[in-house]
Motif scaffolding. Sequence first.
Motif, PDB file in Angstrom:
ATOM      1  N   THR A  47      -6.965  -2.239   6.203  1.00 56.82           N
ATOM      2  CA  THR A  47      -6.065  -1.696   7.026  1.00 56.82           C
ATOM      3  C   THR A  47      -6.174  -0.396   7.237  1.00 56.82           C
ATOM      4  OG1 THR A  47      -3.559  -1.340   7.019  1.00 56.82           O
ATOM      5  CG2 THR A  47      -4.643  -0.930   4.830  1.00 56.82           C
ATOM      6  N   THR A  48      -5.437   0.212   7.979  1.00 55.38           N
ATOM      7  CA  THR A  48      -5.708   1.848   8.337  1.00 55.38           C
ATOM      8  C   THR A  48      -4.584   2.690   8.138  1.00 55.38           C
ATOM      9  OG1 THR A  48      -5.250   1.527  10.698  1.00 55.38           O
ATOM     10  CG2 THR A  48      -7.629   1.233  10.132  1.00 55.38           C
TER      11      THR A  48
ATOM     12  N   LEU B 196       1.015  -1.163  -0.021  1.00 54.30           N
ATOM     13  CA  LEU B 196       0.131  -0.086   0.081  1.00 54.30           C
ATOM     14  C   LEU B 196       0.980   1.164  -0.179  1.00 54.30           C
ATOM     15  CD1 LEU B 196      -2.659   1.161   0.129  1.00 54.30           C
ATOM     16  CD2 LEU B 196      -2.524   1.276   2.744  1.00 54.30           C
ATOM     17  N   THR B 197       0.744   1.948  -0.972  1.00 55.13           N
ATOM     18  CA  THR B 197       1.432   3.372  -1.092  1.00 55.13           C
ATOM     19  C   THR B 197       0.587   4.536  -1.028  1.00 55.13           C
ATOM     20  OG1 THR B 197       3.058   2.078  -2.682  1.00 55.13           O
ATOM     21  CG2 THR B 197       3.049   4.609  -2.673  1.00 55.13           C
ATOM     22  N   VAL B 198       1.120   5.295  -0.073  1.00 52.10           N
ATOM     23  CA  VAL B 198       0.392   6.613   0.092  1.00 52.10           C
ATOM     24  C   VAL B 198       1.276   7.861  -0.147  1.00 52.10           C
ATOM     25  CG1 VAL B 198      -1.088   7.993   1.831  1.00 52.10           C
ATOM     26  CG2 VAL B 198      -1.181   5.445   1.987  1.00 52.10           C
TER      27      VAL B 198
ATOM     28  N   SER C 214       3.524   0.565   2.855  1.00 56.64           N
ATOM     29  CA  SER C 214       3.445  -0.344   3.810  1.00 56.64           C
ATOM     30  C   SER C 214       2.929  -1.769   3.253  1.00 56.64           C
ATOM     31  CB  SER C 214       2.572   0.045   4.955  1.00 56.64           C
ATOM     32  OG  SER C 214       1.168   0.323   4.387  1.00 56.64           O
ATOM     33  N   ARG C 215       2.711  -2.968   4.100  1.00 54.92           N
ATOM     34  CA  ARG C 215       2.189  -4.005   3.684  1.00 54.92           C
ATOM     35  C   ARG C 215       1.143  -4.432   4.191  1.00 54.92           C
ATOM     36  NH1 ARG C 215       6.214  -6.301   0.320  1.00 54.92           N
ATOM     37  NH2 ARG C 215       8.080  -5.909   0.672  1.00 54.92           N
ATOM     38  N   PHE C 216       0.254  -4.976   3.491  1.00 59.87           N
ATOM     39  CA  PHE C 216      -1.111  -5.570   4.231  1.00 59.87           C
ATOM     40  C   PHE C 216      -1.381  -7.019   3.967  1.00 59.87           C
ATOM     41  CE2 PHE C 216      -2.282  -3.665   0.008  1.00 59.87           C
ATOM     42  CZ  PHE C 216      -3.347  -4.352  -0.489  1.00 59.87           C
TER      43      PHE C 216
ATOM     44  N   VAL D  96      -3.623   7.055  -2.804  1.00 61.89           N
ATOM     45  CA  VAL D  96      -3.439   5.927  -2.544  1.00 61.89           C
ATOM     46  C   VAL D  96      -3.294   4.676  -3.777  1.00 61.89           C
ATOM     47  CG1 VAL D  96      -4.310   4.243  -1.100  1.00 61.89           C
ATOM     48  CG2 VAL D  96      -4.279   6.421  -0.252  1.00 61.89           C
ATOM     49  N   SER D  97      -2.305   4.120  -3.559  1.00 61.39           N
ATOM     50  CA  SER D  97      -2.005   2.750  -4.544  1.00 61.39           C
ATOM     51  C   SER D  97      -1.838   1.388  -3.792  1.00 61.39           C
ATOM     52  CB  SER D  97      -0.896   2.956  -5.438  1.00 61.39           C
ATOM     53  OG  SER D  97      -0.900   1.732  -6.576  1.00 61.39           O
TER      54      SER D  97
END
Length: 226
Positions: free
Chosen positions: A184-185, A151-153, A162-164, A199-200
């Motif tokens: 996730t948050t 997850l890329t913000v 981050s990873r989810f 967000v990607s």
Amino acid sequence: MKKFIPLIALLLVAVVAVSIAVISSTRGRDVTPDPEQQTDHDTKPEPTPDPTPEPEPDPTPDPEPEPAPEPEPAPEPEPTPEPEPEPEPTPEPDELTGDYSGAFASDTGTILNLVVRWAANRGGDGNYTVTLRFYLDCYALDVNARDNNTLTVTTASGTQTSRFHTDGLTKEDRVRSETQIGETTIQLTPEQLAAGATVSASWDFRGSYAGQELPVVTATGEIKAN
């Protein structure tokens, strides 16, 4: 009187001659007596024919008893087919509620896509907690859990990755629907949310769908106060 004597004599001669002729003709032919004029002693009784013996009828044989029909076996009742269980309706995704919310999805060109739904809620410190839920929009699918999803913000302040985790999915029905596989948050300040954050989310599928290879399925969108 003397004149008639020769005539009388002639008549007598004629009568005698006729009588002789009649007798001669009678003797020269058979005379069949009239049956009616025959006496009883002239009729011979015909012999009485012996009575024809009547043939004795053949004795009628006693009828053979017909064998009793074998009882036909009662047909076995056909088993009542058990009603097929109706497929359980696919639950609708839980609606995310918050001060702000939205959704975005990937576009793989197939009928398998990743959908991201989000909702931002302001906390006591003034910042926003953004909850992101990940769904697979597809028909039937069988996939294991994945931990290598990213997850890329990206905000004005920079980019964070981050990873989810996503759960495995076994979906056998042929109804297209969305199924949640992860959540996730992230945290955003009011300024970041007001400006918008890109967000990607990349799901590590490593498979193919509908004949198309899909190593990674990525959904990209914007989270912004609206």
